[in-house]
Design a protein around this motif. Structure first.
Motif, PDB file in Angstrom:
ATOM      1  N   ALA A 111       0.832  -1.203   0.000  1.00 34.13           N
ATOM      2  CA  ALA A 111       0.000   0.000   0.000  1.00 34.13           C
ATOM      3  C   ALA A 111       0.867   1.254   0.000  1.00 34.13           C
ATOM      4  N   GLU A 112       1.974   1.223   0.737  1.00 34.86           N
ATOM      5  CA  GLU A 112       2.878   2.375   0.759  1.00 34.86           C
ATOM      6  C   GLU A 112       3.461   2.638  -0.633  1.00 34.86           C
ATOM      7  N   THR A 113       3.900   1.566  -1.298  1.00 35.31           N
ATOM      8  CA  THR A 113       4.450   1.736  -2.639  1.00 35.31           C
ATOM      9  C   THR A 113       3.387   2.193  -3.624  1.00 35.31           C
ATOM     10  N   GLU A 114       2.181   1.658  -3.488  1.00 36.70           N
ATOM     11  CA  GLU A 114       1.080   2.019  -4.382  1.00 36.70           C
ATOM     12  C   GLU A 114       0.860   3.526  -4.406  1.00 36.70           C
ATOM     13  N   ARG A 115       1.023   4.176  -3.253  1.00 42.91           N
ATOM     14  CA  ARG A 115       0.832   5.627  -3.180  1.00 42.91           C
ATOM     15  C   ARG A 115       1.913   6.383  -3.950  1.00 42.91           C
ATOM     16  N   ASN A 116       3.015   5.716  -4.247  1.00 39.81           N
ATOM     17  CA  ASN A 116       4.125   6.366  -4.940  1.00 39.81           C
ATOM     18  C   ASN A 116       4.174   6.065  -6.438  1.00 39.81           C
ATOM     19  N   LEU A 117       3.177   5.375  -6.966  1.00 32.01           N
ATOM     20  CA  LEU A 117       3.169   5.015  -8.384  1.00 32.01           C
ATOM     21  C   LEU A 117       2.351   6.017  -9.187  1.00 32.01           C
ATOM     22  N   VAL A 118       2.829   6.295 -10.399  1.00 27.82           N
ATOM     23  CA  VAL A 118       2.214   7.316 -11.242  1.00 27.82           C
ATOM     24  C   VAL A 118       1.900   6.724 -12.610  1.00 27.82           C
ATOM     25  N   VAL A 119       0.660   6.938 -13.045  1.00 29.31           N
ATOM     26  CA  VAL A 119       0.299   6.639 -14.436  1.00 29.31           C
ATOM     27  C   VAL A 119       0.461   7.936 -15.210  1.00 29.31           C
ATOM     28  N   LEU A 120       1.370   7.951 -16.169  1.00 29.18           N
ATOM     29  CA  LEU A 120       1.747   9.204 -16.827  1.00 29.18           C
ATOM     30  C   LEU A 120       0.960   9.429 -18.109  1.00 29.18           C
ATOM     31  N   PRO A 121       0.153  10.496 -18.173  1.00 21.96           N
ATOM     32  CA  PRO A 121      -0.488  10.815 -19.450  1.00 21.96           C
ATOM     33  C   PRO A 121       0.527  11.392 -20.418  1.00 21.96           C
ATOM     34  N   VAL A 122       0.299  11.194 -21.690  1.00 22.74           N
ATOM     35  CA  VAL A 122       1.217  11.688 -22.719  1.00 22.74           C
ATOM     36  C   VAL A 122       0.509  12.780 -23.510  1.00 22.74           C
ATOM     37  N   ARG A 159      10.065  16.857 -18.427  1.00 24.21           N
ATOM     38  CA  ARG A 159       9.880  17.702 -17.248  1.00 24.21           C
ATOM     39  C   ARG A 159       8.782  17.165 -16.335  1.00 24.21           C
ATOM     40  N   ARG A 160       7.701  16.645 -16.936  1.00 24.70           N
ATOM     41  CA  ARG A 160       6.600  16.100 -16.130  1.00 24.70           C
ATOM     42  C   ARG A 160       7.078  14.877 -15.339  1.00 24.70           C
ATOM     43  N   MET A 161       7.824  13.994 -15.986  1.00 21.64           N
ATOM     44  CA  MET A 161       8.330  12.794 -15.308  1.00 21.64           C
ATOM     45  C   MET A 161       9.335  13.168 -14.217  1.00 21.64           C
ATOM     46  N   ALA A 162      10.174  14.164 -14.491  1.00 19.79           N
ATOM     47  CA  ALA A 162      11.129  14.625 -13.473  1.00 19.79           C
ATOM     48  C   ALA A 162      10.403  15.211 -12.271  1.00 19.79           C
ATOM     49  N   GLU A 163       9.320  15.927 -12.523  1.00 18.91           N
ATOM     50  CA  GLU A 163       8.525  16.481 -11.420  1.00 18.91           C
ATOM     51  C   GLU A 163       7.943  15.365 -10.557  1.00 18.91           C
ATOM     52  N   ASP A 164       7.503  14.285 -11.185  1.00 16.46           N
ATOM     53  CA  ASP A 164       6.979  13.145 -10.421  1.00 16.46           C
ATOM     54  C   ASP A 164       8.058  12.561  -9.510  1.00 16.46           C
ATOM     55  N   ILE A 165       9.273  12.432 -10.034  1.00 10.68           N
ATOM     56  CA  ILE A 165      10.372  11.868  -9.232  1.00 10.68           C
ATOM     57  C   ILE A 165      10.736  12.810  -8.093  1.00 10.68           C
ATOM     58  N   ASN A 166      10.778  14.113  -8.370  1.00 10.73           N
ATOM     59  CA  ASN A 166      11.086  15.076  -7.318  1.00 10.73           C
ATOM     60  C   ASN A 166      10.009  15.102  -6.237  1.00 10.73           C
ATOM     61  N   ALA A 167       8.754  14.990  -6.650  1.00 15.01           N
ATOM     62  CA  ALA A 167       7.666  14.946  -5.673  1.00 15.01           C
ATOM     63  C   ALA A 167       7.791  13.711  -4.788  1.00 15.01           C
ATOM     64  N   PHE A 168       8.169  12.602  -5.380  1.00 13.53           N
ATOM     65  CA  PHE A 168       8.414  11.358  -4.632  1.00 13.53           C
ATOM     66  C   PHE A 168       9.529  11.561  -3.605  1.00 13.53           C
ATOM     67  N   ARG A 169      10.591  12.235  -4.016  1.00 15.37           N
ATOM     68  CA  ARG A 169      11.708  12.498  -3.102  1.00 15.37           C
ATOM     69  C   ARG A 169      11.264  13.347  -1.904  1.00 15.37           C
TER      70      ARG A 169
END
Length: 404
Positions: free
Chosen positions: A92-103, A112-122
């Motif tokens: 469940a913890e990992t599930e909250r950190n997964l992103v389905v990325l629209p294109v 930039r969108r994918m990098a923002e997702d990684i930074n938000a995760f950090r």
């Protein structure tokens, strides 16, 4: 308390990623660390992040919950019965950190969108460092030709992703935009393949990047230049988990014993998503090239024989490899060696992903910039290394780990 390290997985709902996440949770509950090389005494005291301090997240086009993927893997014998209930909180913890990325928009916007997702995760998980690892399906090979970073950046702004709405569509959009290299058809703008976009997003987010696959990814020099510009490490490619692992042990034996090898052929039977992907000959080309390179380097030249990869759907996550080696001994007496390797691909791969996450996080901590050839122990086609003998690769890895 030691700060936590993030592990961002591209292909985060696939079998390898799911087995990695489930396996890390199982180890925290006391499961033995079989296959986790970095748990051996040679790596103690090196400052590696404990496995229970790894936090997982990632991108994937699928929305199937991790819990359902784990149930499937338990039913298939990949994970032990009852594990899904034991590790429900970790999933469940990992599930909250997964992103389905629209294109949508340009490839520059996608990076930039994918990098923002990684930074938000950090930030959300208060992570010291993040390591991004590509465990998505193998792509067909792609040619990427840009003279420098400035040209690449302009191309990314000019190249639009026009299909679908999910990460899986990027591959088709890339093929449409780049055109068919064999016929010369297509638009003049050259789209980067998804694996290279993932690498650039990782670098933009300040993450180390490792490619577990033989995809284009960090092969182009201009992509590696982006990492160096950001003062980040990268490594790969194409993890060796089965047949090639055996080759990297056996081939040096023939060389050391002065036994000429006349032919080496292999047949690989794969099920699961990776097998389905590699049923496409164009996609299988990347895998075949990296598998054959091991023998070329270790035996001092090309050896007759072919590597066949066949998709057998009922095998699921299991794979079988059969090899036939023809060699000669004293006074030219002809002999043969045959071996069969049968294993579960995801269970073989998952501990390597944990190793690579810990070792790459250590490289970040040490300020390493550029290629990580000392990770060659894990790969068929190691970045910026021509060493393929497993024992020598292991020695090189241990030397690097222990050097500080």
């Amino acid at each position: 308390m030691e700060r936590r390290v993030g592990v961002w997985l591209f292909g985060a709902r696939g079998s390898v990623a799911t087995t990695t996440v489930a396996g890390a949770a199982a180890l925290a509950h006391g499961a033995p660390p079989a296959g986790v090389v970095t748990e051996q005494p040679a790596f103690a005291g090196a400052g590696l992040a404990p496995i229970d301090r790894l936090v997982f997240g990632g991108h994937d086009p699928s929305e199937t919950p991790l819990s359902k993927q784990v149930e499937r893997l338990v039913a298939g014998g990949v994970l032990p019965p009852g594990l899904d209930g034991l590790i429900a909180a970790e999933l469940a913890e990992t599930e909250r950190n997964l992103v389905v990325l629209p294109v949508a928009g340009t490839q520059d916007e996608l990076v930039r969108r994918m990098a923002e997702d990684i930074n938000a995760f950090r930030l959300r998980n208060d992570l010291e460092n993040v390591v991004a690892i590509n465990v998505a399906s193998t792509e067909p090979p792609a040619e990427v030709r840009y003279a420098d970073l400035a040209e690449l950046r302009e191309a990314l702004k000019a190249t639009r992703v026009v299909s679908g709405g999910k990460v899986s569509d990027v591959a088709e959009a890339g093929r449409e935009l780049a055109g068919d290299a064999r016929t010369g058809r297509g638009a003049t703008a050259q789209a980067l393949p998804p694996s290279s976009i993932a690498a650039l997003a990782a670098f933009e987010a300040g993450a180390a990047y490792v490619d577990f696959t033989p995809s284009t990814s960090i092969r182009p020099q201009v992509v590696r230049d982006w990492a160096v510009e950001r003062q980040l490490p990268y490594g790969g490619q194409d993890a060796k988990t089965g047949e090639t692992l055996v080759k990297s042990v056996l081939a040096p034996m023939f060389t050391a014993r002065a036994l000429p090898v006349h032919a080496w052929s292999g047949t690989n039977l794969l099920g699961g998503g990776d097998g389905a992907t590699l049923a496409d000959p164009h996609a299988a080309e990347s895998k075949s090239v990296s598998k054959e390179r091991v023998l070329t380097e270790l035996l001092g030249g090309e050896v007759p024989g072919e590597v066949h990869i066949d998709y057998v759907d009922p095998l699921g996550d299991w794979k079988t490899a059969w090899d036939h080696v023809m060699f000669s001994g004293f006074l030219g007496v002809r002999m043969t060696l045959q071996f069969t390797w049968q294993g579960c691909d995801s269970a073989l791969a998952a501990p390597l992903v944990l190793d690579l996450a810990r070792l790459s996080a250590l490289a970040l901590q040490r300020g390493h910039v550029g290629a990580m050839p000392f990770l060659g122990f894990y790969f068929k086609d190691p970045i910026e290394s021509t060493e393929h003998a497993l024992t020598r690769q292991y020695d090189e890895l241990v030397r690097w780990v222990q050097e500080c």
